[in-house]
Every structure is written in C-alpha cells, then in structure tokens.
Design a protein around this motif. Structure first.
Motif, PDB file in Angstrom:
ATOM      1  N   ILE A  16      23.272   2.448   8.025  1.00  0.00           N
ATOM      2  CA  ILE A  16      23.441   0.911   8.451  1.00  0.00           C
ATOM      3  C   ILE A  16      23.697   0.258   7.143  1.00  0.00           C
ATOM      4  CG2 ILE A  16      22.059  -1.234   9.467  1.00  0.00           C
ATOM      5  CD1 ILE A  16      22.905   0.885  11.463  1.00  0.00           C
ATOM      6  N   ALA A  17      23.009   0.529   6.005  1.00  0.00           N
ATOM      7  CA  ALA A  17      23.392  -0.212   4.645  1.00  0.00           C
ATOM      8  C   ALA A  17      24.942   0.066   4.286  1.00  0.00           C
ATOM      9  CB  ALA A  17      22.443   0.283   3.700  1.00  0.00           C
ATOM     10  N   TRP A  19      27.229   0.428   6.560  1.00  0.00           N
ATOM     11  CA  TRP A  19      27.917  -0.200   7.392  1.00  0.00           C
ATOM     12  C   TRP A  19      28.133  -1.888   7.064  1.00  0.00           C
ATOM     13  CZ3 TRP A  19      26.139   1.656  12.691  1.00  0.00           C
ATOM     14  CH2 TRP A  19      26.575   3.156  13.153  1.00  0.00           C
ATOM     15  N   VAL A  20      27.034  -2.259   6.684  1.00  0.00           N
ATOM     16  CA  VAL A  20      26.820  -3.677   6.393  1.00  0.00           C
ATOM     17  C   VAL A  20      27.635  -3.844   4.966  1.00  0.00           C
ATOM     18  CG1 VAL A  20      25.284  -5.412   5.471  1.00  0.00           C
ATOM     19  CG2 VAL A  20      24.559  -4.081   7.378  1.00  0.00           C
ATOM     20  N   ALA A  21      27.590  -3.199   4.077  1.00  0.00           N
ATOM     21  CA  ALA A  21      28.557  -3.256   2.649  1.00  0.00           C
ATOM     22  C   ALA A  21      30.017  -3.058   3.095  1.00  0.00           C
ATOM     23  CB  ALA A  21      28.135  -2.207   1.767  1.00  0.00           C
ATOM     24  N   SER A  22      30.440  -2.326   4.119  1.00  0.00           N
ATOM     25  CA  SER A  22      31.847  -2.446   4.495  1.00  0.00           C
ATOM     26  C   SER A  22      32.192  -3.727   5.155  1.00  0.00           C
ATOM     27  CB  SER A  22      31.915  -1.097   5.585  1.00  0.00           C
ATOM     28  OG  SER A  22      31.517  -1.162   6.555  1.00  0.00           O
ATOM     29  N   SER A  53      28.787   5.871   0.216  1.00  0.00           N
ATOM     30  CA  SER A  53      28.220   6.823   1.343  1.00  0.00           C
ATOM     31  C   SER A  53      27.501   8.141   0.816  1.00  0.00           C
ATOM     32  CB  SER A  53      29.021   6.944   2.614  1.00  0.00           C
ATOM     33  OG  SER A  53      28.706   7.910   3.496  1.00  0.00           O
ATOM     34  N   PHE A  54      28.525   8.727   0.134  1.00  0.00           N
ATOM     35  CA  PHE A  54      27.760   9.827  -0.305  1.00  0.00           C
ATOM     36  C   PHE A  54      26.626   9.536  -1.483  1.00  0.00           C
ATOM     37  CE2 PHE A  54      31.813  11.861   0.397  1.00  0.00           C
ATOM     38  CZ  PHE A  54      31.262  12.863   0.958  1.00  0.00           C
ATOM     39  N   PHE A  66      22.741  16.024   6.471  1.00  0.00           N
ATOM     40  CA  PHE A  66      23.445  15.433   5.247  1.00  0.00           C
ATOM     41  C   PHE A  66      24.678  15.100   5.680  1.00  0.00           C
ATOM     42  CE2 PHE A  66      26.494  15.403   1.923  1.00  0.00           C
ATOM     43  CZ  PHE A  66      26.019  14.282   0.982  1.00  0.00           C
ATOM     44  N   THR A  67      25.429  16.081   6.248  1.00  0.00           N
ATOM     45  CA  THR A  67      26.904  15.755   6.833  1.00  0.00           C
ATOM     46  C   THR A  67      27.155  15.021   8.019  1.00  0.00           C
ATOM     47  OG1 THR A  67      27.141  18.244   6.249  1.00  0.00           O
ATOM     48  CG2 THR A  67      28.969  17.364   7.660  1.00  0.00           C
ATOM     49  N   VAL A  68      26.159  15.010   8.939  1.00  0.00           N
ATOM     50  CA  VAL A  68      26.058  14.056   9.833  1.00  0.00           C
ATOM     51  C   VAL A  68      25.987  12.702   9.398  1.00  0.00           C
ATOM     52  CG1 VAL A  68      24.923  13.361  12.151  1.00  0.00           C
ATOM     53  CG2 VAL A  68      25.473  15.802  11.793  1.00  0.00           C
ATOM     54  N   ARG A  69      25.009  12.463   8.714  1.00  0.00           N
ATOM     55  CA  ARG A  69      24.865  11.009   8.136  1.00  0.00           C
ATOM     56  C   ARG A  69      25.851  10.498   7.323  1.00  0.00           C
ATOM     57  NH1 ARG A  69      20.037  13.713   6.398  1.00  0.00           N
ATOM     58  NH2 ARG A  69      20.601  13.311   4.317  1.00  0.00           N
ATOM     59  N   VAL A  70      26.571  11.378   6.509  1.00  0.00           N
ATOM     60  CA  VAL A  70      27.787  10.838   5.665  1.00  0.00           C
ATOM     61  C   VAL A  70      29.032  10.729   6.641  1.00  0.00           C
ATOM     62  CG1 VAL A  70      29.603  11.510   4.050  1.00  0.00           C
ATOM     63  CG2 VAL A  70      27.100  12.069   3.543  1.00  0.00           C
ATOM     64  N   ALA A  71      29.238  11.372   7.874  1.00  0.00           N
ATOM     65  CA  ALA A  71      30.252  11.305   8.699  1.00  0.00           C
ATOM     66  C   ALA A  71      29.941   9.895   9.501  1.00  0.00           C
ATOM     67  CB  ALA A  71      30.393  12.699   9.511  1.00  0.00           C
ATOM     68  N   SER A  72      28.851   9.901   9.914  1.00  0.00           N
ATOM     69  CA  SER A  72      28.591   8.627  10.401  1.00  0.00           C
ATOM     70  C   SER A  72      28.813   7.406   9.449  1.00  0.00           C
ATOM     71  CB  SER A  72      26.967   8.456  11.039  1.00  0.00           C
ATOM     72  OG  SER A  72      26.728   9.551  11.577  1.00  0.00           O
TER      73      SER A  72
END
Length: 97
Positions: A16-17, A19-22, A53-54, A66-72
């Motif tokens: 979420i952080a 996304w907010v930054a973007s 994101s990374f 990790f991969t799912v969170r970065v991809a999300s």
C-alpha cells in the motif's frame, strides 16, 4: 519453556505504501510538467517505484511471499500511474477542444 514466536509484521502495508507513493509521484509530475515531457518522466518515475518496491519488501526481511508482494506492488503501481496518466490525458483533450 520456549519463547513464543513474535507475530511477523504485515507486509501488505509495504504494498500500500508503494501504491500511495506512485499516486503522489504521478500527480506531482502531471501537475508540474508540460504535456510533452510527462510520458518520459512517468517512465523514469515508474522505474524508481520498482526499485522502491524492492527496497520496501527487502526491509521487511521475510522471504515468504517476497515475489508476490513485489509483483503486487509493481503491478498496482503500474495501474495507478496509468489511471492518473489517463486522467491527465483526458483533461488535456477536454481543454484543447
């Protein structure tokens, strides 16, 4: 007796952080830049968001998911920046008419 395991932090907050930054970056660039330069700077900003994101997900220190969170984070940021860019594009069309 063994120590109870601490509950891990919720890693979804990092998604979420990002996304907010973007959203903040896309709106700022859309307001400050002329129409001709927006696309180039949005691409550069998206690259920075991918790196952010990374960094955010690595800071959590959890390998699971990790991969799912970065991809999300990345896909959500792409969608968010695309929607903001489309809104600025439609606004430019409306004001040009």
């Amino acid at each position: 007796m063994s120590e109870p395991a601490l509950a891990p932090r919720n890693a979804f907050h990092g998604v979420i952080a990002v996304w907010v930054a973007s959203v903040v970056v896309a709106i700022t660039l859309g307001i400050l830049l002329p129409e001709a330069d927006r696309v180039i700077w949005l691409l550069i900003a998206f690259g920075a968001i991918v790196l952010l994101s990374f960094a955010v997900q690595l800071a959590y220190g959890r390998a699971q998911g990790f991969t799912v969170r970065v991809a999300s984070s990345v896909v959500g940021s792409l969608v968010v920046m695309g929607v903001v860019s489309a809104v600025f594009g439609l606004a430019a069309l409306v004001t040009a008419v």
